[in-house]
Design a protein around this motif. Structure first.
Motif, mmCIF file in Angstrom:
data_model
loop_
_atom_site.group_PDB
_atom_site.id
_atom_site.type_symbol
_atom_site.label_atom_id
_atom_site.label_comp_id
_atom_site.label_asym_id
_atom_site.label_seq_id
_atom_site.Cartn_x
_atom_site.Cartn_y
_atom_site.Cartn_z
ATOM 1 N N GLY A 98 8.979 2.394 -2.915
ATOM 2 C CA GLY A 98 8.993 3.824 -3.126
ATOM 3 C C GLY A 98 8.573 4.684 -1.958
ATOM 4 N N TYR A 99 7.902 4.094 -1.029
ATOM 5 C CA TYR A 99 7.437 4.923 0.069
ATOM 6 C C TYR A 99 7.744 4.293 1.402
ATOM 7 C CZ TYR A 99 4.910 7.401 -3.480
ATOM 8 O OH TYR A 99 4.593 8.116 -4.580
ATOM 9 N N ASP A 100 7.884 5.165 2.339
ATOM 10 C CA ASP A 100 8.135 4.676 3.683
ATOM 11 C C ASP A 100 6.896 4.695 4.536
ATOM 12 O OD1 ASP A 100 11.096 6.536 3.318
ATOM 13 O OD2 ASP A 100 10.946 4.349 3.318
ATOM 14 N N VAL A 101 6.064 5.610 4.236
ATOM 15 C CA VAL A 101 4.859 5.701 5.044
ATOM 16 C C VAL A 101 3.731 6.286 4.203
ATOM 17 C CG1 VAL A 101 5.488 7.975 5.931
ATOM 18 C CG2 VAL A 101 3.937 6.561 7.243
ATOM 19 N N VAL A 102 2.553 5.873 4.539
ATOM 20 C CA VAL A 102 1.381 6.362 3.813
ATOM 21 C C VAL A 102 0.450 7.053 4.795
ATOM 22 C CG1 VAL A 102 -0.631 5.677 2.449
ATOM 23 C CG2 VAL A 102 1.524 4.460 2.178
ATOM 24 N N ILE A 103 0.003 8.198 4.416
ATOM 25 C CA ILE A 103 -0.988 8.890 5.241
ATOM 26 C C ILE A 103 -2.265 8.944 4.424
ATOM 27 C CG2 ILE A 103 -1.571 11.009 6.435
ATOM 28 C CD1 ILE A 103 1.310 11.658 6.682
ATOM 29 N N SER A 104 -3.294 8.435 4.999
ATOM 30 C CA SER A 104 -4.519 8.355 4.219
ATOM 31 C C SER A 104 -5.729 8.866 4.974
ATOM 32 C CB SER A 104 -4.750 6.897 3.801
ATOM 33 O OG SER A 104 -6.016 6.763 3.202
ATOM 34 N N ASP A 105 -6.586 9.497 4.241
ATOM 35 C CA ASP A 105 -7.827 9.962 4.817
ATOM 36 C C ASP A 105 -8.768 8.768 4.963
ATOM 37 O OD1 ASP A 105 -10.508 12.164 3.804
ATOM 38 O OD2 ASP A 105 -9.633 11.825 5.774
ATOM 39 N N VAL A 106 -9.675 8.884 5.873
ATOM 40 C CA VAL A 106 -10.601 7.785 6.085
ATOM 41 C C VAL A 106 -11.740 7.818 5.076
ATOM 42 C CG1 VAL A 106 -12.349 6.900 7.659
ATOM 43 C CG2 VAL A 106 -10.092 7.469 8.515
ATOM 44 N N HIS A 107 -12.307 8.991 4.949
ATOM 45 C CA HIS A 107 -13.473 9.092 4.073
ATOM 46 C C HIS A 107 -13.081 9.624 2.715
ATOM 47 C CE1 HIS A 107 -16.160 8.416 7.461
ATOM 48 N NE2 HIS A 107 -15.341 9.151 8.143
ATOM 49 N N MET A 108 -13.159 8.751 1.762
ATOM 50 C CA MET A 108 -12.853 9.195 0.401
ATOM 51 C C MET A 108 -13.915 8.667 -0.528
ATOM 52 S SD MET A 108 -8.755 8.815 0.244
ATOM 53 C CE MET A 108 -8.707 7.175 0.897
ATOM 54 N N PRO A 109 -14.174 9.387 -1.552
ATOM 55 C CA PRO A 109 -15.279 8.961 -2.406
ATOM 56 C C PRO A 109 -15.049 7.657 -3.148
ATOM 57 C CG PRO A 109 -14.157 10.862 -3.351
ATOM 58 C CD PRO A 109 -13.628 10.692 -1.965
ATOM 59 N N ASP A 110 -13.828 7.427 -3.533
ATOM 60 C CA ASP A 110 -13.677 6.240 -4.350
ATOM 61 C C ASP A 110 -13.159 5.016 -3.619
ATOM 62 O OD1 ASP A 110 -10.580 7.327 -5.895
ATOM 63 O OD2 ASP A 110 -11.266 7.228 -3.832
ATOM 64 N N MET A 111 -12.723 5.209 -2.478
ATOM 65 C CA MET A 111 -12.332 4.017 -1.737
ATOM 66 C C MET A 111 -12.317 4.331 -0.259
ATOM 67 S SD MET A 111 -8.911 1.746 -1.527
ATOM 68 C CE MET A 111 -8.678 1.199 -3.162
ATOM 69 N N ASP A 112 -12.794 3.423 0.451
ATOM 70 C CA ASP A 112 -12.770 3.587 1.882
ATOM 71 C C ASP A 112 -11.318 3.587 2.356
ATOM 72 O OD1 ASP A 112 -13.821 1.515 4.650
ATOM 73 O OD2 ASP A 112 -13.410 3.652 4.523
ATOM 74 N N VAL A 168 7.673 4.451 10.912
ATOM 75 C CA VAL A 168 8.443 3.759 9.896
ATOM 76 C C VAL A 168 9.527 2.921 10.546
ATOM 77 C CG1 VAL A 168 9.750 4.056 7.787
ATOM 78 C CG2 VAL A 168 8.028 5.731 8.412
ATOM 79 N N VAL A 169 10.204 3.534 11.453
ATOM 80 C CA VAL A 169 11.287 2.832 12.125
ATOM 81 C C VAL A 169 10.768 1.633 12.880
ATOM 82 C CG1 VAL A 169 13.076 3.026 13.859
ATOM 83 C CG2 VAL A 169 12.601 4.942 12.344
ATOM 84 N N ARG A 170 9.686 1.881 13.566
ATOM 85 C CA ARG A 170 9.122 0.804 14.370
ATOM 86 C C ARG A 170 8.759 -0.385 13.495
ATOM 87 N NH1 ARG A 170 4.948 3.484 16.731
ATOM 88 N NH2 ARG A 170 6.385 4.490 18.138
ATOM 89 N N LYS A 171 8.145 -0.078 12.424
ATOM 90 C CA LYS A 171 7.699 -1.144 11.548
ATOM 91 C C LYS A 171 8.875 -1.916 10.985
ATOM 92 C CE LYS A 171 3.906 -2.297 8.836
ATOM 93 N NZ LYS A 171 2.516 -2.155 9.139
ATOM 94 N N LYS A 172 9.863 -1.190 10.609
ATOM 95 C CA LYS A 172 11.026 -1.858 10.044
ATOM 96 C C LYS A 172 11.655 -2.758 11.076
ATOM 97 C CE LYS A 172 11.331 0.317 6.040
ATOM 98 N NZ LYS A 172 11.026 -0.431 4.870
ATOM 99 N N LYS A 173 11.716 -2.247 12.235
ATOM 100 C CA LYS A 173 12.306 -3.034 13.315
ATOM 101 C C LYS A 173 11.548 -4.328 13.494
ATOM 102 C CE LYS A 173 14.184 -1.798 17.438
ATOM 103 N NZ LYS A 173 14.543 -0.997 18.602
ATOM 104 N N HIS A 174 10.278 -4.198 13.496
ATOM 105 C CA HIS A 174 9.473 -5.401 13.683
ATOM 106 C C HIS A 174 9.628 -6.366 12.540
ATOM 107 C CE1 HIS A 174 6.679 -3.226 16.686
ATOM 108 N NE2 HIS A 174 7.738 -3.723 17.249
#
Lengths: 646, 145
Positions: A98-112, A168-174
């Motif tokens: 469902g997703y091609d890329v995930v952007i995530s914050d570093v500091h979150m209360p419920d999960m690192d 995304v492209v790079r990863k797919k390529k790899h």
């Protein structure tokens, strides 16, 4: 996004995936981004920016008629915001492609954020971009070592987001290259042939790099691989194998048997004897596993040496770790001492489900593989934990710092707690999750404004667990066994301890997660399938309500658009159905503007269960074409196993 | 009206209340979301109330849990900087410095300053947005620089 019409542009030959010009032009429009951040302000801004990326004039100008048509129909960004990392994981697991890329914050209360990163990397192999207001070198370094593709400093600027597609492209390529090499390892000739072809394909691939392309090609892969011999090295298309708990367990067992040093993919594959699994699948999984272990051993002195899979050896450290965490948690008052004992006993006792008095004997003796390799012992663990009363809390707080084994054990429980946690993050969200589906009646049972009871009675549960149902929730869940959950993980509902979960998790996180989180090889996924679906639906509902923009853009598209392809109808038990449904879904809805709003965000949406139910039913009605939505719930095991190409 | 708006914006920038990020957000506004920035700021003020309360509670404890405070402040900083609240952000940074130094007094003092800036900005932005609404989304004010 999924342009269902794409298929024609793909050749069906296994070695070629020609991208059409149209596809080329469309990229990176439709890039599916999942953003995880606990700050609603940031989320909102990112959302807007990401959406705006697709409106870039220069992009549009290249697109041409076809694309503009697409533009009209579909949202450019399948954008999903997550306030809670668990929700993110759930969404990701639930919707593998469902997703091609995930952007995530570093500091979150419920999960690192780093743990999330690891999870995603190990399970889904998606490019993950970290972001934070923190720009200190060590944090950035940490991102790198955990495998982040990029690191953005907040406040995030538009320019930074515009280029995320390159990852995304790079990863797919790899990925392709890797598979290519692996394949060629099996057959020299074919390998060569493929390698020769590879460059051109890569070119096509990367140039197209269109989400729709990928989707279609993935589906294509799935379809093709299902019919192909599993050792067919000529096929470049590798379906994404879902490493379910059982599968991973088999993997771990095989690795242990061979010895971690001697474990080679081929042998592992033989030992596992799973139809449809290829050596390449095993190889890449092994690689990740090794990385994970290495990280564990390197990061935490406490954690049991990953290389020493002797039970005895691991018991000690494990229990110490366990004890450490558990006690810390217990001390914090959040872990009921009873549960603590349970956990420890379980950990030490080899978890034959007999560690606590409460564990029901009928539980099949899942080996709580005390070796530090992940072994998923759902059942005993669950039992123990559940019996403990506040298992959810317990589980939730435990995982990270524990040895992988413990983690594994806990995972399952944790998965549930995870689910709970996620739900918890948003009361309304929870309500949502539980609500909508007739199928998820189980869920519905527990819903109250503040608790999410996402518990699915699994078949397993019914038969085995006995429930000391001290866990009232638990037992009530077992009612819903009708849900065909193969994995039979009981989703623990935490009616009581939602808040605890969150705080537990926080504690766990705060207490210095070392080595990252043990990837929950689909445990959560399996466990959370139902919930995920619920969440999905929910999210869909919400977004349908909240994101009028998208709706407008969708125009004639029904609100089913909001549903994730996988979430609805596609995740049927039957494999083939899956693909076709997916296609259908894709053509309809890549618009997943599921907003899992934070409290502050809710705007009064879906606070009450009622609202959700209504919405849900409305949504469901609209989704007739999507197939039985209900099916998605409670499919955990079925879903996963079906994914394996047979 | 547009001129008035532009002027006000310029002064906000000049006085250091807002920074470049605010412009970034304004650039995101379009016909579909003409009041995007206002929406974000509203969201921020709503959400940060909880955070401010948490910090206040934490500041009342004895001894202070600096790492927790630092965590809160990190969040606060992230939020504030996301829409360009410059002064607030500066106070956040200062606060974190004091946390790292273990300076309880400094923290408390800084937090008071922070709250002041936070409230001031809110008022100013309220006026600004009101003006913006009146002026209409016809044209974006020029970048103050």
């Amino acid at each position: 996004m999924n342009l269902g019409m794409k298929p024609s542009s793909f050749t069906t030959s296994s070695n070629s995936w020609k991208s059409t010009d149209v596809v080329l032009d469309q990229f990176p429009v439709g890039l599916r981004v999942l953003v995880v951040d606990d700050d609603p302000t940031c989320l909102r801004i990112l959302e807007k920016m990401l959406r705006n990326c697709l409106y870039e004039v220069d992009l549009i100008s290249e697109i041409g008629i076809f694309c503009s048509l697409v533009f009209e129909i579909l949202s450019f960004v399948s954008f999903t915001k997550c306030n809670r990392a668990e929700i993110a994981l759930r969404l990701l697991r639930d919707n593998r492609n469902g997703y091609d890329v995930v952007i995530s914050d570093v500091h979150m209360p419920d999960m690192d954020g780093f743990k999330l990163l690891e999870h995603i990397g190990l399970e889904m192999d998606l490019p993950v971009i970290m972001m934070s207001a923190d720009d200190s070198k060590d944090v950035v370094m940490k991102g790198v070592t955990h495998g982040a593709c990029d690191y953005l400093i907040k406040p995030v600027r538009m320019e930074a987001l515009k280029n995320i597609w390159q990852h995304v492209v790079r990863k797919k390529k790899h990925e392709w290259k890797e598979k290519e090499y692996q394949q060629s390892g099996g057959s020299v000739e074919e390998g060569e042939r493929q390698q020769q072809k590879q460059p051109s394909e890569d070119v096509d691939y990367s140039s197209s790099a269109n989400e729709g392309n990928w989707k279609n090609s993935k589906k294509r892969k799935d379809e093709e691989d299902e019919s192909e011999d599993r050792d067919d090295t000529s096929s470049l298309k590798k379906p994404r194998v879902v490493w379910s708990v059982e599968l991973h367990q088999q993997f771990v067992t095989a690795v242990n048997q061979l010895g971690i040093d001697k474990a080679v993919p081929k042998k592992i594959l033989e030992l596992m004897n799973v139809p449809g699994l290829t050596r390449e699948n095993v190889a890449s999984h092994l690689q990740k596993y090794r990385l994970y272990l290495r990280r564990l051993s390197g990061v935490s002195p406490h954690q049991n040496g990953f290389m020493g899979p002797t039970d005895a050896a691991t018991f000690g450290p494990i229990s110490s770790i366990n004890g450490f965490d558990l006690q810390a948690l217990a001390a914090s008052g959040q872990l009921p001492p009873q549960s603590l004992a349970t956990i420890q006993a379980a950990a030490l006792g080899g978890g034959r489900g007999a560690t606590t008095s409460k564990s029901s004997s009928p539980i099949p003796p899942l080996v709580v593989d005390q070796r530090n390799i992940f072994s998923f012992e759902n059942h005993p663990r669950q039992q123990n934990i559940i019996n403990g009363g506040k298992q959810v809390n317990l589980l939730h707080g435990i995982p990270t710092n524990m040895d992988s084994k413990q983690l594994v054990n806990l995972h399952q429980s944790a998965a549930q707690s995870f689910t709970n946690n996620m739900s918890q993050s948003n009361n309304s969200l929870l309500a949502h999750m539980v609500q909508p589906h007739p199928r998820t009646h189980i869920l519905n049972n527990e819903i109250n404004g503040t608790h999410v009871s996402v518990v699915h009675g699994t078949a397993y549960n019914n038969s085995v667990s006995n429930p000391s149902t001290a866990t009232v929730d638990f037992s009530s869940r077992s009612q819903s066994t009708e849900l065909p959950v193969n994995n039979s993980f009981a989703h623990v509902s935490s009616n009581s301890g939602m808040s605890n979960l969150t705080s537990k998790l926080q504690e766990e996180v705060n207490s210095g997660t070392r080595g990252g989180f043990v990837p929950n090889y689909d445990v959560f996924n399996d466990l959370n399938q139902n919930q995920n679906r619920g969440a999905h639906d929910w999210g869909g509902l919400q977004s349908s309500v909240g994101s009028s923009n998208i709706q407008q853009r969708l125009g004639g598209v029904s609100s089913s658009v909001l549903v994730r392809p996988n979430g609805f109808s596609t995740n049927q038990k039957s494999g083939p159905l899956n693909s076709s449904s997916l296609t259908t879904d894709n053509s309809l809805s890549r618009i997943k503007t599921e907003k899992l709003p934070d409290m502050g965000f809710q705007n009064g949406l879906y606070h009450e269960q009622f609202g959700q139910e209504d919405l849900m039913s409305a949504l469901l009605k609209q989704q007739e074409g999507m197939g039985p939505v209900e099916n998605e719930f409670g499919f955990d095991g079925g879903y996963h196993l079906d994914n394996l190409p047979v | 009206m547009q001129k008035q708006l532009a002027k006000m914006k310029q002064s906000l920038f000049d006085q250091g209340y807002l920074d470049e990020q605010f412009i970034q957000l304004e650039d995101l506004q379009d016909d579909a979301n003409p009041n995007f920035v206002e929406e974000v700021v509203t969201l921020y003020y709503r959400d940060s109330v909880r955070l401010v309360q948490n910090i206040e509670q934490a500041l009342e404890k004895n001894p202070l849990d600096f790492s927790k405070l630092e965590g809160y402040m990190h969040q606060f900083k992230g939020s504030s900087s996301s829409f360009g609240a410059k002064k607030v952000k500066t106070e956040c940074t200062q606060f974190r410095e004091y946390c790292r130094a273990g300076n309880a007094e400094g923290c408390k003092r800084t937090f008071q300053e922070l709250k002041k800036e936070y409230a001031t900005l809110k008022k100013k932005l309220e006026v600004y947005f009101q003006l913006a609404r009146q002026a209409g989304p016809v044209e974006k004010a020029c970048r103050p620089k």
